[in-house]
Motif scaffolding. Structure first.
Motif, PDB file in Angstrom:
ATOM      1  N   SER A  69       0.830  -1.206   0.000  1.00 14.54           N
ATOM      2  CA  SER A  69       0.000   0.000   0.000  1.00 14.54           C
ATOM      3  C   SER A  69       0.864   1.256   0.000  1.00 14.54           C
ATOM      4  N   LEU A  70       1.938   1.245   0.807  1.00 15.50           N
ATOM      5  CA  LEU A  70       2.841   2.392   0.836  1.00 15.50           C
ATOM      6  C   LEU A  70       3.500   2.623  -0.518  1.00 15.50           C
ATOM      7  N   ALA A  71       3.889   1.523  -1.174  1.00 10.27           N
ATOM      8  CA  ALA A  71       4.512   1.648  -2.491  1.00 10.27           C
ATOM      9  C   ALA A  71       3.546   2.257  -3.500  1.00 10.27           C
ATOM     10  N   ILE A  72       2.274   1.837  -3.465  1.00  2.21           N
ATOM     11  CA  ILE A  72       1.276   2.375  -4.390  1.00  2.21           C
ATOM     12  C   ILE A  72       1.029   3.856  -4.119  1.00  2.21           C
ATOM     13  N   ILE A  73       0.937   4.237  -2.842  1.00  2.00           N
ATOM     14  CA  ILE A  73       0.719   5.643  -2.488  1.00  2.00           C
ATOM     15  C   ILE A  73       1.885   6.502  -2.958  1.00  2.00           C
ATOM     16  N   ALA A  74       3.117   6.029  -2.721  1.00  2.00           N
ATOM     17  CA  ALA A  74       4.300   6.782  -3.149  1.00  2.00           C
ATOM     18  C   ALA A  74       4.326   6.952  -4.665  1.00  2.00           C
ATOM     19  N   LEU A  75       3.960   5.882  -5.393  1.00  2.00           N
ATOM     20  CA  LEU A  75       3.949   5.949  -6.852  1.00  2.00           C
ATOM     21  C   LEU A  75       2.899   6.938  -7.341  1.00  2.00           C
ATOM     22  N   LEU A  76       1.717   6.911  -6.739  1.00  2.00           N
ATOM     23  CA  LEU A  76       0.652   7.840  -7.128  1.00  2.00           C
ATOM     24  C   LEU A  76       1.059   9.290  -6.900  1.00  2.00           C
ATOM     25  N   LEU A  77       1.733   9.566  -5.767  1.00  2.00           N
ATOM     26  CA  LEU A  77       2.191  10.930  -5.488  1.00  2.00           C
ATOM     27  C   LEU A  77       3.291  11.367  -6.459  1.00  2.00           C
ATOM     28  N   LEU A  78       4.186  10.445  -6.792  1.00  2.00           N
ATOM     29  CA  LEU A  78       5.264  10.772  -7.724  1.00  2.00           C
ATOM     30  C   LEU A  78       4.728  11.110  -9.109  1.00  2.00           C
TER      31      LEU A  78
END
Length: 371
Positions: A357-366
């Motif tokens: 979930s953290l990886a997906i959130i970071a990718l979405l923000l990037l």
């Protein structure tokens, strides 16, 4: 377009208790808008200034004040915003250097109709540089530097011709190699800024190249007035007594080059640009060289400058500030680290959990924040 939902805050307008005064017709405005430009200039700055300008005009603003406090920014964004200032913003758009407009900020200030300087303000030093996050400055070979300088030189020269600045002087903001002197005609008291070749033509000798001395004498009673029409004060970086003895004029600007027929008709005032230094001007210098029209220390003096009764500030919206934070390199580097670490930990952990979930959130923000 900014994907993050944007809430356009209605800016607060204030009617200041400053009585209108007689001002030139091209400057007079009853309702003015102040649009601050703070921090690095980038694509988001362009979008934000456009949005705030449209909102101000829709609310009846008769003049726009771009308030600068910036160290510089992206070259393409700067050129885009310069074009917008000259072609789409209200004609009565001015720059307020409060307190600094370096690099891109100086180029943008030159594009406006006129410039005001604040207390202890400075602008200039607009040479292009290359910076890599985590690496710092990257040296540029001469050909690459000339390629980057060319559009900036063209932009400031266009501003000089449009606004009445000396073309050689504004180029010394952008590139090294300019040596310029301020001289005065002994017959008609006109002033001109000349390079070394023109100096030799007029004086028949090599120009003096002396170290600057710091001195400043300012008539505080003239604060907030159009000082380019009054007594020219000391430079703040170059002491020059003859400047105080001259008539209330600014340098002669667009003009033919001087010839041998002018030999012996001019007197030297001071060297204003050196070959090994990019030009940076402070309030006294900016006014003496015809780059700034006067001073404004606060909103009350801005209001008096226009003879206005109402001033409204248009700040960045909360969503623009949020996007600026998320697209900053420290945050982006942090998101990349989170993405990589979370991806590895998720790969080592059975099933799908918090690390995924953290990886997906970071990718979405990037991806999402720049979009």
């Amino acid at each position: 377009h900014i994907i993050v939902a944007s809430l356009f805050l209605i800016p607060g307008a204030s009617a200041l208790a400053v009585p209108p005064r007689a001002v030139p017709a091209e400057r007079q405005a009853g309702n003015i808008a102040i649009i601050p430009i703070r921090g690095p200039i980038d694509d988001l700055t362009v979008i934000s200034v456009m949005r705030r300008t449209e909102l101000a005009v829709a609310n009846g603003a008769q003049a726009i004040v771009l308030e600068f406090d910036t160290p510089g920014g992206d070259m393409l964004a700067t050129l885009q915003l310069c074009n917008y200032i000259k072609t789409q913003m209200p004609v009565n758009t001015i720059a307020w250097v409060h307190p600094h407009a370096f690099s891109a900020g100086a180029i943008l200030a030159l594009a406006t109709r006129e410039i005001l300087v604040g207390t202890a303000s400075a602008f200039g030093d607009a040479a292009p540089i290359q910076v890599a996050p985590g690496v710092g400055l990257i040296p540029m070979p001469p050909t690459e530097r000339a390629k980057m300088e060319a559009p900036l030189v063209a932009e400031v020269v266009d501003s000089a011709r449009l606004r009445g600045y000396d073309e050689h002087l504004v180029q010394s903001f952008v590139r090294l190699g300019s040596e310029l002197w301020l001289i005065r005609n002994t017959t008609n008291e006109k002033r001109a800024i000349v390079d070394a070749e023109e100096y030799r033509t007029v004086f028949g000798s090599e120009p003096p190249r002396q170290a600057a001395t710091v001195a400043s004498t300012v008539d505080s009673s003239r604060k907030g007035e159009d000082e380019s029409e009054g007594l020219i004060p000391y430079f703040s970086s170059y002491q020059s007594q003859p400047m105080l003895e001259g008539p209330p004029t600014v340098p002669q600007l667009s003009r033919p080059r001087l010839t041998e027929a002018d030999l012996g008709q001019w007197t030297l005032i001071e060297q204003v640009a050196k070959a090994d230094q990019l030009l940076v001007v402070y309030p006294d210098e900016a006014i003496a060289l015809g780059l700034a029209k006067g001073r404004a220390a606060n909103e009350q003096e801005i209001t008096a400058w226009f003879g206005a009764t109402t001033v409204t500030r248009y700040e960045e919206s909360w969503s623009e500030s949020l996007v600026r934070f998320l697209t900053g390199w420290p945050v982006r580097i942090g998101l990349i680290v989170v993405l990589l670490v979370a991806f590895v930990l998720e790969a080592l952990t059975p099933g799908f959990g918090i690390f995924g979930s953290l990886a997906i959130i970071a990718l979405l923000l990037l991806v999402g924040a720049p979009a």
